[in-house]
Design a protein around this motif. Structure first.
Motif, PDB file in Angstrom:
ATOM      1  N   TRP A   1      48.765  49.324   5.053  1.00  0.00           N
ATOM      2  CA  TRP A   1      50.175  50.322   5.101  1.00  0.00           C
ATOM      3  C   TRP A   1      50.223  50.997   6.421  1.00  0.00           C
ATOM      4  O   TRP A   1      49.190  51.069   7.211  1.00  0.00           O
ATOM      5  N   HIS A   2      51.307  51.193   6.670  1.00  0.00           N
ATOM      6  CA  HIS A   2      51.557  52.244   8.050  1.00  0.00           C
ATOM      7  C   HIS A   2      52.090  53.484   7.646  1.00  0.00           C
ATOM      8  O   HIS A   2      52.069  54.101   6.417  1.00  0.00           O
ATOM      9  N   MET A   3      51.761  54.377   8.605  1.00  0.00           N
ATOM     10  CA  MET A   3      51.785  55.843   8.418  1.00  0.00           C
ATOM     11  C   MET A   3      53.111  56.276   7.741  1.00  0.00           C
ATOM     12  O   MET A   3      53.216  56.986   6.846  1.00  0.00           O
ATOM     13  N   GLU A   4      54.224  55.949   8.023  1.00  0.00           N
ATOM     14  CA  GLU A   4      55.642  56.316   7.645  1.00  0.00           C
ATOM     15  C   GLU A   4      55.931  55.963   6.317  1.00  0.00           C
ATOM     16  O   GLU A   4      56.963  56.235   5.801  1.00  0.00           O
ATOM     17  N   GLN A   5      54.945  54.889   5.866  1.00  0.00           N
ATOM     18  CA  GLN A   5      55.215  54.658   4.291  1.00  0.00           C
ATOM     19  C   GLN A   5      54.630  55.548   3.345  1.00  0.00           C
ATOM     20  O   GLN A   5      54.754  55.224   2.048  1.00  0.00           O
ATOM     21  N   PHE A   6      54.065  56.911   3.871  1.00  0.00           N
ATOM     22  CA  PHE A   6      53.460  57.535   2.718  1.00  0.00           C
ATOM     23  C   PHE A   6      54.164  59.146   2.976  1.00  0.00           C
ATOM     24  O   PHE A   6      55.185  59.297   4.018  1.00  0.00           O
ATOM     25  N   ASP A   7      54.290  59.707   2.004  1.00  0.00           N
ATOM     26  CA  ASP A   7      55.246  61.108   2.032  1.00  0.00           C
ATOM     27  C   ASP A   7      54.425  61.987   3.317  1.00  0.00           C
ATOM     28  O   ASP A   7      53.132  62.330   3.598  1.00  0.00           O
ATOM     29  N   PRO A   8      55.358  62.338   4.277  1.00  0.00           N
ATOM     30  CA  PRO A   8      54.965  62.960   5.357  1.00  0.00           C
ATOM     31  C   PRO A   8      54.470  64.220   5.310  1.00  0.00           C
ATOM     32  O   PRO A   8      53.729  64.900   6.242  1.00  0.00           O
ATOM     33  N   ASP A   9      54.820  64.920   4.246  1.00  0.00           N
ATOM     34  CA  ASP A   9      54.507  66.582   4.217  1.00  0.00           C
ATOM     35  C   ASP A   9      52.950  66.995   4.172  1.00  0.00           C
ATOM     36  O   ASP A   9      52.796  67.887   5.188  1.00  0.00           O
ATOM     37  N   PRO A  10      52.276  66.342   3.424  1.00  0.00           N
ATOM     38  CA  PRO A  10      50.972  66.732   3.815  1.00  0.00           C
ATOM     39  C   PRO A  10      50.216  66.492   5.141  1.00  0.00           C
ATOM     40  O   PRO A  10      49.410  67.383   5.444  1.00  0.00           O
TER      41      PRO A  10
ATOM     42  N   ALA B   1      43.407  60.961  13.450  1.00  0.00           N
ATOM     43  CA  ALA B   1      42.384  60.092  12.760  1.00  0.00           C
ATOM     44  C   ALA B   1      41.646  60.687  11.706  1.00  0.00           C
ATOM     45  O   ALA B   1      41.513  60.393  10.704  1.00  0.00           O
ATOM     46  N   MET B   2      41.118  62.018  12.055  1.00  0.00           N
ATOM     47  CA  MET B   2      40.636  62.744  10.988  1.00  0.00           C
ATOM     48  C   MET B   2      41.608  63.242   9.904  1.00  0.00           C
ATOM     49  O   MET B   2      41.178  63.047   8.636  1.00  0.00           O
ATOM     50  N   ILE B   3      42.917  63.587  10.180  1.00  0.00           N
ATOM     51  CA  ILE B   3      43.422  63.894   9.157  1.00  0.00           C
ATOM     52  C   ILE B   3      44.040  62.584   8.160  1.00  0.00           C
ATOM     53  O   ILE B   3      43.883  62.797   6.893  1.00  0.00           O
ATOM     54  N   GLY B   4      44.079  61.564   8.839  1.00  0.00           N
ATOM     55  CA  GLY B   4      44.476  60.302   7.896  1.00  0.00           C
ATOM     56  C   GLY B   4      43.239  60.028   6.897  1.00  0.00           C
ATOM     57  O   GLY B   4      43.437  59.544   5.824  1.00  0.00           O
ATOM     58  N   ALA B   5      42.059  59.958   7.798  1.00  0.00           N
ATOM     59  CA  ALA B   5      40.718  59.745   6.747  1.00  0.00           C
ATOM     60  C   ALA B   5      40.755  60.971   5.681  1.00  0.00           C
ATOM     61  O   ALA B   5      40.504  60.649   4.426  1.00  0.00           O
ATOM     62  N   MET B   6      41.120  62.291   5.997  1.00  0.00           N
ATOM     63  CA  MET B   6      40.819  63.243   5.064  1.00  0.00           C
ATOM     64  C   MET B   6      42.109  62.949   3.821  1.00  0.00           C
ATOM     65  O   MET B   6      41.543  63.066   2.619  1.00  0.00           O
ATOM     66  N   LEU B   7      43.283  62.486   4.184  1.00  0.00           N
ATOM     67  CA  LEU B   7      44.105  62.518   3.011  1.00  0.00           C
ATOM     68  C   LEU B   7      43.957  61.106   2.432  1.00  0.00           C
ATOM     69  O   LEU B   7      43.985  61.196   0.895  1.00  0.00           O
ATOM     70  N   MET B   8      43.199  60.119   2.889  1.00  0.00           N
ATOM     71  CA  MET B   8      42.672  58.868   2.238  1.00  0.00           C
ATOM     72  C   MET B   8      41.679  59.169   1.157  1.00  0.00           C
ATOM     73  O   MET B   8      41.613  59.029  -0.015  1.00  0.00           O
ATOM     74  N   ILE B   9      40.524  60.237   1.588  1.00  0.00           N
ATOM     75  CA  ILE B   9      39.408  60.650   0.857  1.00  0.00           C
ATOM     76  C   ILE B   9      40.004  61.635  -0.506  1.00  0.00           C
ATOM     77  O   ILE B   9      39.562  61.469  -1.525  1.00  0.00           O
ATOM     78  N   GLN B  10      41.038  62.424  -0.181  1.00  0.00           N
ATOM     79  CA  GLN B  10      41.758  63.295  -0.999  1.00  0.00           C
ATOM     80  C   GLN B  10      42.587  62.633  -2.038  1.00  0.00           C
ATOM     81  O   GLN B  10      43.020  63.180  -3.105  1.00  0.00           O
ATOM     82  N   LYS B  11      42.840  61.414  -1.619  1.00  0.00           N
ATOM     83  CA  LYS B  11      43.719  60.521  -2.616  1.00  0.00           C
ATOM     84  C   LYS B  11      45.139  60.912  -2.509  1.00  0.00           C
ATOM     85  O   LYS B  11      46.156  60.680  -3.152  1.00  0.00           O
ATOM     86  N   LYS B  12      45.432  61.795  -1.510  1.00  0.00           N
ATOM     87  CA  LYS B  12      46.765  62.249  -1.352  1.00  0.00           C
ATOM     88  C   LYS B  12      47.559  61.032  -0.592  1.00  0.00           C
ATOM     89  O   LYS B  12      48.942  60.984  -1.052  1.00  0.00           O
ATOM     90  N   TRP B  13      46.996  60.409   0.254  1.00  0.00           N
ATOM     91  CA  TRP B  13      47.465  59.058   0.700  1.00  0.00           C
ATOM     92  C   TRP B  13      46.670  58.062   0.104  1.00  0.00           C
ATOM     93  O   TRP B  13      45.396  57.744   0.814  1.00  0.00           O
TER      94      TRP B  13
END
Length: 396
Positions: free
Chosen positions: A370-379, A352-364
């Motif tokens: 959206w679902h998790m598998e619809q984004f680049d999994p690498d970050p 949950a923290m990682i998802g929020a972090m990637l959203m804030i950083q605009k990496k995701w």
């Protein structure tokens, strides 16, 4: 500068708050809110002691959408992390729409009066979120969540087509209680007692509850455990996004002691979700049962052992058959030592923290739902290794 509003002060809320507090350069301000202010304050005290980070706490009833809207407008967070009950997904999505704030949860919406695990209610928000220019990330826990990312990573790096998927969830820990659930008892028992479902050849096949089982040999000394076929919500989106998929199933381990207790409770009506009249008062048996069972957050200091959750994938790469097992093992004792919670809460709270972090950083970040598998999994996969959930991929 970024602010996160975390809703929910259970075991997962505690883990997510701790992990956000450890990244004060990303989460500069943290607000923790729930119906029970004392729980928020207790978590805030532990977070301050462990990390030195001060957080804001508040009492909030998210079923009251207007109050939630007013609270979000007052706090002005960059993202709302919903770790409350699945019944509350839609009220919180409504509040995020009204305020123009990004949304994240760890479990799909579930109507209170029916144990129905479907994404259709949240998918109905796609156009609204897109029109508002905001994002909703669904299921950023472990399963759903990390398991979806494992599949996306395998599809990106290891397969041309994935033909079969088995998600296998093992809790090899022991808390010493006669009967207890590792997360919210009401949600947990509703999930387990429903009919099983799996995807095969383009359609859903139903089974009786826990009627199918298999023995699976788990790695790193955990050994052979009996796993039972269940329905789990991540299957609904994964069957749409994995190329070439012919079959998808979800399995979970249970001890015989747990299943015996559960069967007795079910037989005497204690797992029912229809209200019964007791001396003029309407009581839902399962909600009453929840109140007399051990609080999941109290199991942290009692639980020993490890979890092992992973994806067993079979498919084709460069014209050849391939089998890959991607998994994480998490220690209950290590999780408790770090953040004061058992591994079930830890494995949900960290993603949950990682998802929020990637959203804030605009990496995701994309407008819509959206679902998790619809984004680049690498970050996300990189972040798991950094923030406490290291994974392994083994070709079998």
């Amino acid at each position: 500068m970024s602010k996160v509003l975390i809703i929910g002060a259970g075991g997962v809320g505690s883990v997510t708050t701790h992990k956000c507090a450890g990244l004060s350069d990303i989460f500069t301000d943290i607000v923790l809110a729930s119906r029970t202010l004392s729980k928020c304050d207790a978590i805030a005290h532990e977070v301050l002691k462990r990390t030195g980070k001060k957080i804001t706490t508040a009492r909030l009833d998210v079923d009251n959408v207007q109050d939630t809207i007013a609270f979000i407008e007052k706090m002005r967070p960059d993202v709302v992390v919903n770790l409350a009950l699945p019944y509350q997904d839609l009220p919180l999505m409504d509040a995020c729409l009204a305020t123009g704030v990004d949304y994240l949860d760890t479990a799909n919406y579930e109507p209170p009066n029916e144990a129905k695990f479907e994404y259709k209610w949240q998918w109905a928000y796609r156009q609204k979120f897109e029109d508002k220019g905001i994002m909703a990330l669904l299921g950023s826990g472990f399963d759903p969540g990390v398991t979806n990312v494992f599949c996306a990573w395998a599809q990106k790096h290891h397969f041309d087509e994935i033909h079969t998927l088995d998600i296998i969830d093992c809790n090899a820990g022991d808390h010493g209680q006669h009967f207890a659930t590792n997360f919210n008892p009401e949600i947990n028992i509703r999930e387990i007692t429903q009919r099983g479902r799996y995807w095969e050849h383009g359609e859903w096949v139903e089974t009786d509850p826990l009627a199918w089982s298999m023995d699976y040999e788990f790695p790193e000394g955990i050994g052979s455990k009996k796993c039972y076929l269940m329905y789990h919500e991540e299957l609904e989106s994964l069957v749409m996004h994995l190329k070439g998929l012919k079959r998808a199933r979800f399995w979970m381990t249970f001890s015989q002691q747990y299943l015996t207790h559960l069967k007795v409770l079910e037989n005497v009506g204690m797992t029912g979700i229809e209200p019964v009249n007791y001396k003029g008062q309407e009581i839902v048996p399962l909600q009453f049962l929840k109140e007399v069972l051990p609080e999941p957050a109290s199991l942290g200091p009692l639980t020993q052992g490890r979890t092992c959750i992973g994806c067993l994938l079979k498919g084709i790469k460069d014209g050849k058959s391939k089998t890959l097992y991607v998994y994480n093992i998490c220690s209950h004792e290590a999780a408790f030592k770090e953040v004061g919670s058992q591994a079930i809460s830890y494995t949900t709270g960290v993603p949950a923290m990682i998802g929020a972090m990637l959203m804030i950083q605009k990496k995701w970040h994309k407008k819509g739902v959206w679902h998790m598998e619809q984004f680049d999994p690498d970050p996300f996969m990189d972040a798991l290794n950094i923030h406490g959930l290291p994974w392994k991929a083994v070709e079998l």
